[in-house]
Design a protein around this motif. Structure first.
Motif, PDB file in Angstrom:
ATOM      1  N   LEU A  21      -8.970   3.045 -10.425  1.00 41.50           N
ATOM      2  CA  LEU A  21      -9.470   3.424  -9.091  1.00 41.50           C
ATOM      3  C   LEU A  21      -9.592   4.949  -8.986  1.00 41.50           C
ATOM      4  CD1 LEU A  21     -10.099   2.704  -6.064  1.00 41.50           C
ATOM      5  CD2 LEU A  21      -7.685   3.080  -5.625  1.00 41.50           C
ATOM      6  N   ILE A  22      -8.547   5.645  -9.412  1.00 41.80           N
ATOM      7  CA  ILE A  22      -8.546   7.106  -9.306  1.00 41.80           C
ATOM      8  C   ILE A  22      -9.705   7.671 -10.125  1.00 41.80           C
ATOM      9  CG2 ILE A  22      -7.271   9.210  -9.922  1.00 41.80           C
ATOM     10  CD1 ILE A  22      -5.553   8.021  -7.948  1.00 41.80           C
ATOM     11  N   ILE A  42     -19.394   8.213   0.504  1.00 44.48           N
ATOM     12  CA  ILE A  42     -18.990   6.830   0.798  1.00 44.48           C
ATOM     13  C   ILE A  42     -19.495   6.553   2.199  1.00 44.48           C
ATOM     14  CG2 ILE A  42     -17.072   5.226   1.166  1.00 44.48           C
ATOM     15  CD1 ILE A  42     -15.551   6.487  -0.995  1.00 44.48           C
ATOM     16  N   GLY A  71     -12.575   9.277   5.330  1.00 45.09           N
ATOM     17  CA  GLY A  71     -11.870   8.148   5.932  1.00 45.09           C
ATOM     18  C   GLY A  71     -10.935   8.602   7.035  1.00 45.09           C
ATOM     19  N   THR A 131     -16.849   1.671   4.905  1.00 41.21           N
ATOM     20  CA  THR A 131     -15.650   1.042   4.373  1.00 41.21           C
ATOM     21  C   THR A 131     -15.378  -0.211   5.209  1.00 41.21           C
ATOM     22  OG1 THR A 131     -13.296   1.344   3.919  1.00 41.21           O
ATOM     23  CG2 THR A 131     -14.156   2.536   5.798  1.00 41.21           C
ATOM     24  N   ALA A 152     -15.965  11.505   6.605  1.00 37.66           N
ATOM     25  CA  ALA A 152     -16.408  11.314   5.212  1.00 37.66           C
ATOM     26  C   ALA A 152     -15.250  10.965   4.280  1.00 37.66           C
ATOM     27  CB  ALA A 152     -17.125  12.562   4.716  1.00 37.66           C
ATOM     28  N   THR A 166     -17.686   9.816  -6.303  1.00 37.12           N
ATOM     29  CA  THR A 166     -17.831  10.463  -5.000  1.00 37.12           C
ATOM     30  C   THR A 166     -18.232  11.933  -5.122  1.00 37.12           C
ATOM     31  OG1 THR A 166     -15.484  10.862  -5.155  1.00 37.12           O
ATOM     32  CG2 THR A 166     -16.160   9.007  -3.785  1.00 37.12           C
ATOM     33  N   LEU A 222     -21.565  13.861  -3.981  1.00 35.75           N
ATOM     34  CA  LEU A 222     -21.532  14.984  -3.030  1.00 35.75           C
ATOM     35  C   LEU A 222     -22.299  16.188  -3.588  1.00 35.75           C
ATOM     36  CD1 LEU A 222     -20.592  16.300  -0.413  1.00 35.75           C
ATOM     37  CD2 LEU A 222     -18.449  16.896  -1.534  1.00 35.75           C
ATOM     38  N   HIS A 254       0.837  -1.208   0.000  1.00 34.59           N
ATOM     39  CA  HIS A 254       0.000   0.000   0.000  1.00 34.59           C
ATOM     40  C   HIS A 254       0.867   1.250   0.000  1.00 34.59           C
ATOM     41  CE1 HIS A 254      -2.053   3.307   2.213  1.00 34.59           C
ATOM     42  NE2 HIS A 254      -2.904   3.110   1.237  1.00 34.59           N
ATOM     43  N   PHE A 263       0.627  13.014  -8.115  1.00 34.05           N
ATOM     44  CA  PHE A 263      -0.495  13.903  -7.822  1.00 34.05           C
ATOM     45  C   PHE A 263       0.080  15.185  -7.217  1.00 34.05           C
ATOM     46  CE2 PHE A 263      -4.999  12.464  -6.669  1.00 34.05           C
ATOM     47  CZ  PHE A 263      -5.529  13.719  -6.879  1.00 34.05           C
ATOM     48  N   ALA A 302     -13.022   6.559  -8.325  1.00 38.00           N
ATOM     49  CA  ALA A 302     -13.162   7.172  -6.993  1.00 38.00           C
ATOM     50  C   ALA A 302     -13.306   8.688  -7.118  1.00 38.00           C
ATOM     51  CB  ALA A 302     -11.955   6.844  -6.121  1.00 38.00           C
ATOM     52  N   CYS A 335      -8.488   9.498   2.228  1.00 37.79           N
ATOM     53  CA  CYS A 335      -8.696   9.784   0.798  1.00 37.79           C
ATOM     54  C   CYS A 335      -7.499  10.494   0.149  1.00 37.79           C
ATOM     55  CB  CYS A 335      -9.942  10.651   0.626  1.00 37.79           C
ATOM     56  SG  CYS A 335     -10.202  11.104  -1.082  1.00 37.79           S
ATOM     57  N   MET A 342      -6.818  15.618 -15.270  1.00 33.90           N
ATOM     58  CA  MET A 342      -5.704  15.303 -14.370  1.00 33.90           C
ATOM     59  C   MET A 342      -4.915  14.098 -14.884  1.00 33.90           C
ATOM     60  SD  MET A 342      -6.040  14.237 -10.434  1.00 33.90           S
ATOM     61  CE  MET A 342      -6.589  12.587 -10.600  1.00 33.90           C
ATOM     62  N   ALA A 386     -11.028  16.913  -4.115  1.00 37.61           N
ATOM     63  CA  ALA A 386     -12.443  16.783  -3.758  1.00 37.61           C
ATOM     64  C   ALA A 386     -12.960  18.095  -3.170  1.00 37.61           C
ATOM     65  CB  ALA A 386     -12.617  15.648  -2.749  1.00 37.61           C
TER      66      ALA A 386
HETATM   67  C1  HEM Z   1     -16.239  14.111  -2.031  1.00 34.96           C
HETATM   68  C2  HEM Z   1     -15.382  13.371  -2.623  1.00 34.96           C
HETATM   69  C3  HEM Z   1     -14.680  12.183  -2.024  1.00 34.96           C
HETATM   70  C4  HEM Z   1     -15.000  11.435  -0.928  1.00 34.96           C
HETATM   71  C5  HEM Z   1     -16.178  11.608   0.013  1.00 34.96           C
HETATM   72  C6  HEM Z   1     -13.982  10.398  -0.812  1.00 34.96           C
HETATM   73  C7  HEM Z   1     -13.935   9.473   0.204  1.00 34.96           C
HETATM   74  C8  HEM Z   1     -12.921   8.555   0.386  1.00 34.96           C
HETATM   75  C9  HEM Z   1     -12.812   7.655   1.504  1.00 34.96           C
HETATM   76  C10 HEM Z   1     -13.807   7.564   2.648  1.00 34.96           C
HETATM   77  C11 HEM Z   1     -11.683   6.931   1.332  1.00 34.96           C
HETATM   78  C12 HEM Z   1     -11.095   5.920   2.302  1.00 34.96           C
HETATM   79  C13 HEM Z   1     -11.713   4.565   2.213  1.00 34.96           C
HETATM   80  C14 HEM Z   1     -11.127   3.622   3.241  1.00 34.96           C
HETATM   81  O1  HEM Z   1     -10.546   4.022   4.243  1.00 34.96           O
HETATM   82  O2  HEM Z   1     -11.303   2.433   3.078  1.00 34.96           O
HETATM   83  C15 HEM Z   1     -11.089   7.333   0.076  1.00 34.96           C
HETATM   84  C16 HEM Z   1      -9.959   6.786  -0.456  1.00 34.96           C
HETATM   85  C17 HEM Z   1      -9.487   7.115  -1.708  1.00 34.96           C
HETATM   86  N1  HEM Z   1      -9.902   8.172  -2.498  1.00 34.96           N
HETATM   87 FE1  HEM Z   1     -11.418   9.420  -2.109  1.00 34.96          FE
HETATM   88  N2  HEM Z   1     -13.102  10.535  -1.847  1.00 34.96           N
HETATM   89  C18 HEM Z   1     -13.483  11.618  -2.607  1.00 34.96           C
HETATM   90  C19 HEM Z   1     -12.851  12.095  -3.735  1.00 34.96           C
HETATM   91  C20 HEM Z   1     -11.753  11.531  -4.312  1.00 34.96           C
HETATM   92  C21 HEM Z   1     -11.074  12.043  -5.484  1.00 34.96           C
HETATM   93  C22 HEM Z   1     -11.460  13.326  -6.221  1.00 34.96           C
HETATM   94  C23 HEM Z   1     -10.067  11.159  -5.773  1.00 34.96           C
HETATM   95  C24 HEM Z   1      -9.040  11.190  -6.870  1.00 34.96           C
HETATM   96  C25 HEM Z   1      -9.015  11.974  -7.859  1.00 34.96           C
HETATM   97  C26 HEM Z   1     -10.100  10.112  -4.758  1.00 34.96           C
HETATM   98  C27 HEM Z   1      -9.243   9.035  -4.701  1.00 34.96           C
HETATM   99  C28 HEM Z   1      -9.156   8.160  -3.651  1.00 34.96           C
HETATM  100  C29 HEM Z   1      -8.206   7.054  -3.597  1.00 34.96           C
HETATM  101  C30 HEM Z   1      -7.192   6.696  -4.653  1.00 34.96           C
HETATM  102  C31 HEM Z   1      -8.412   6.402  -2.380  1.00 34.96           C
HETATM  103  C32 HEM Z   1      -7.675   5.177  -1.840  1.00 34.96           C
HETATM  104  C33 HEM Z   1      -6.612   5.619  -0.886  1.00 34.96           C
HETATM  105  C34 HEM Z   1      -5.904   4.468  -0.159  1.00 34.96           C
HETATM  106  O3  HEM Z   1      -6.415   3.361  -0.104  1.00 34.96           O
HETATM  107  O4  HEM Z   1      -4.795   4.729   0.329  1.00 34.96           O
HETATM  108  N3  HEM Z   1     -11.122  10.376  -3.892  1.00 34.96           N
HETATM  109  N4  HEM Z   1     -11.854   8.349  -0.483  1.00 34.96           N
END
Ligand code: HEM
Length: 398
Positions: free
Chosen positions: A230-231, A281, A338, A284, A336, A238, A242, A87, A98, A234, A344, A145, A350
């Motif tokens: 994923l990127i 989300i 994490g 998790t 929200a 999300t 929102l 990870h 990024f 995700a 996140c 991006m 975001a």
């Molecule tokens: C309002 C918008 C967003 C919300 C609410 C959100 C929420 C989250 C949450 C809750 C997690 C953690 C999940 C966990 O712990 O299991 C997460 C992880 C992640 N998010 Fe977001 N996200 C948002 C926007 C974005 C955006 C804009 C991107 C990329 C362009 C993104 C990319 C990622 C990635 C790659 C992870 C995995 C990180 C890891 O496992 O280390 N997210 N997001």
């Protein structure tokens, strides 16, 4: 597994669960965590793993949850289903690609993109905020991006829509098949893109990833490709949710909407509060790598924990009067986005996107009303978002 109200209004269910037992044994080897204190602790607990292989009876359970072998192979390469050191290596590589410069460029473009998209929607009359704006805006930005043509947005939207249900706790065989087909097309697309950027690098995230080859955090091509998916997914689903959930919450709290109009400096706090109030989300998962004693329960080694970020965000022990939308709350420590090492990765983007989306919407329309009080939610429980949001609008005079 969940009753239909989990889609329409899950919050009374969360409250009941939390009051009953903040860590609840569903009897299906799944422990549901609904209090802020325990959700916060478990997201950071070294005994909480994201690696699905730590699950008891892994293969069998994954089959039961509708995860076929090819889907498992894909999930296992995602940063979000790995622990250290993989990870750390994968996330670190993406985090460096990024860059703050890239985020700054997106910030500069976000308003232009939002104004352009909303400018195409009717100035007066009815719009569907999801169809006319919310799905496209984050997709155009995340595409920019990554360095993929925004003209491919329809394809990305369809693929990520097909892929998203595969991340639910349980997926039917049909959902699994559709998701796998979408994943296959996504993979082929990104493989081609990587080859192109290798030949001719550009100023984008994909070129940044390739640029680092030879470093200690080297990624395989497969790892790059699946994590790019994923990127994209995700970063799209999300923010889209929102914008929809947040606008609905504002319209159902006209005093808060007026407050935001009269005090634009509240915008950043408003984004945080809208995320807390109805988060995109909802939950998790983690796997216990050792027996965990918490809140009077014993979670066995190998059991799955479903950590409800949404329920934690409405915990009265952490947020006074938690069911009230209060844009002046000024509390960024909601869950929200994490917590812990999987926090996140797209947080900065975001926040920028959400702020720009709400500001542009309010600037463009001086009057916004719901066409109907009945709102239909998407079929997913893990991701929460409205399918459509029909609005009656009148444009502000220029
Ligand atoms: C309002 C918008 C967003 C919300 C609410 C959100 C929420 C989250 C949450 C809750 C997690 C953690 C999940 C966990 O712990 O299991 C997460 C992880 C992640 N998010 Fe977001 N996200 C948002 C926007 C974005 C955006 C804009 C991107 C990329 C362009 C993104 C990319 C990622 C990635 C790659 C992870 C995995 C990180 C890891 O496992 O280390 N997210 N997001």
């Amino acid at each position: 597994m969940f009753p239909p109200e989990m889609r329409t209004d899950p919050y009374p269910i969360y409250r009941q669960l939390r009051e009953n037992a903040p860590i609840f044994d569903t009897g299906q080897d799944l422990w549901l965590v609904t209090s802020y204190e325990h959700a916060y602790a478990l997201l950071r607990d070294p005994r909480s793993s994201k690696n699905l292989r730590n699950m008891d009876d892994y293969e069998n359970r994954m089959e039961l949850a509708g995860r076929t072998a090819p889907m498992r192979a894909l999930l296992e390469q995602l940063m979000s289903f790995n622990d250290a050191p993989d990870h750390t290596r994968i996330r670190g590589r993406f985090q460096r690609a990024f860059s703050p410069r890239l985020v700054q460029r997106l910030r500069d473009h976000a308003t232009e993109i939002a104004e352009d998209l909303l400018g195409r929607a009717p100035a007066d009359g009815e719009i569907d905020l999801v169809a006319d704006f919310a799905w496209q805006f984050p997709l155009v930005l995340v595409a920019e991006m990554l360095g993929v043509p925004t003209s491919d947005r329809e394809r990305f939207h369809a693929w990520s829509r097909d892929l998203a249900p595969a991340f639910e706790l349980v997926a039917s065989p049909e959902v699994g098949e559709t998701a796998l087909r979408a994943a296959g097309e996504f993979v082929a697309y990104f493989e081609e893109l990587l080859a192109e950027r290798e030949r001719a690098p550009q100023n984008d995230l994909v070129s940044g990833l390739l640029n680092a080859e030879g470093d200690a955090d080297r990624l395989s091509e497969k790892e790059m490709v699946v994590n790019l998916i994923l990127i994209l997914a995700a970063g799209h689903e999300t923010v889209m949710n929102l914008i929809g959930n947040g606008t609905l919450a504002l319209l159902r709290h006209p005093d808060q909407l007026e407050l935001l109009r009269s005090r634009p400096e509240l915008l950043d706090d408003a984004v945080e509060e809208l995320m807390r109030y109805d988060c995109p989300i909802q939950l998790t998962t983690r796997i216990a790598t050792e027996e965990i004693e918490m809140a009077g329960q014993t979670i066995p080694k190998g059991a799955r924990m479903a950590i409800s970020l949404a329920a934690a965000n409405r915990d009265p022990d952490r947020f006074p009067d938690p069911d009230r939308l209060d844009l002046t709350r000024g509390d960024r420590n909601h869950l929200a986005l994490g917590g812990g090492v999987h926090y996140c990765l797209g947080t900065a983007l975001a926040r920028i996107e959400a702020a720009v989306a709400f500001r542009t919407l309010l600037d463009r329309y001086e009057r916004i009303e719901l066409v109907t009080e009945t709102v239909e939610y998407r079929d997913t429980v893990l991701l929460r978002g409205v399918k459509a949001l029909p609005l009656r609008v009148s444009a502000a005079q220029a």
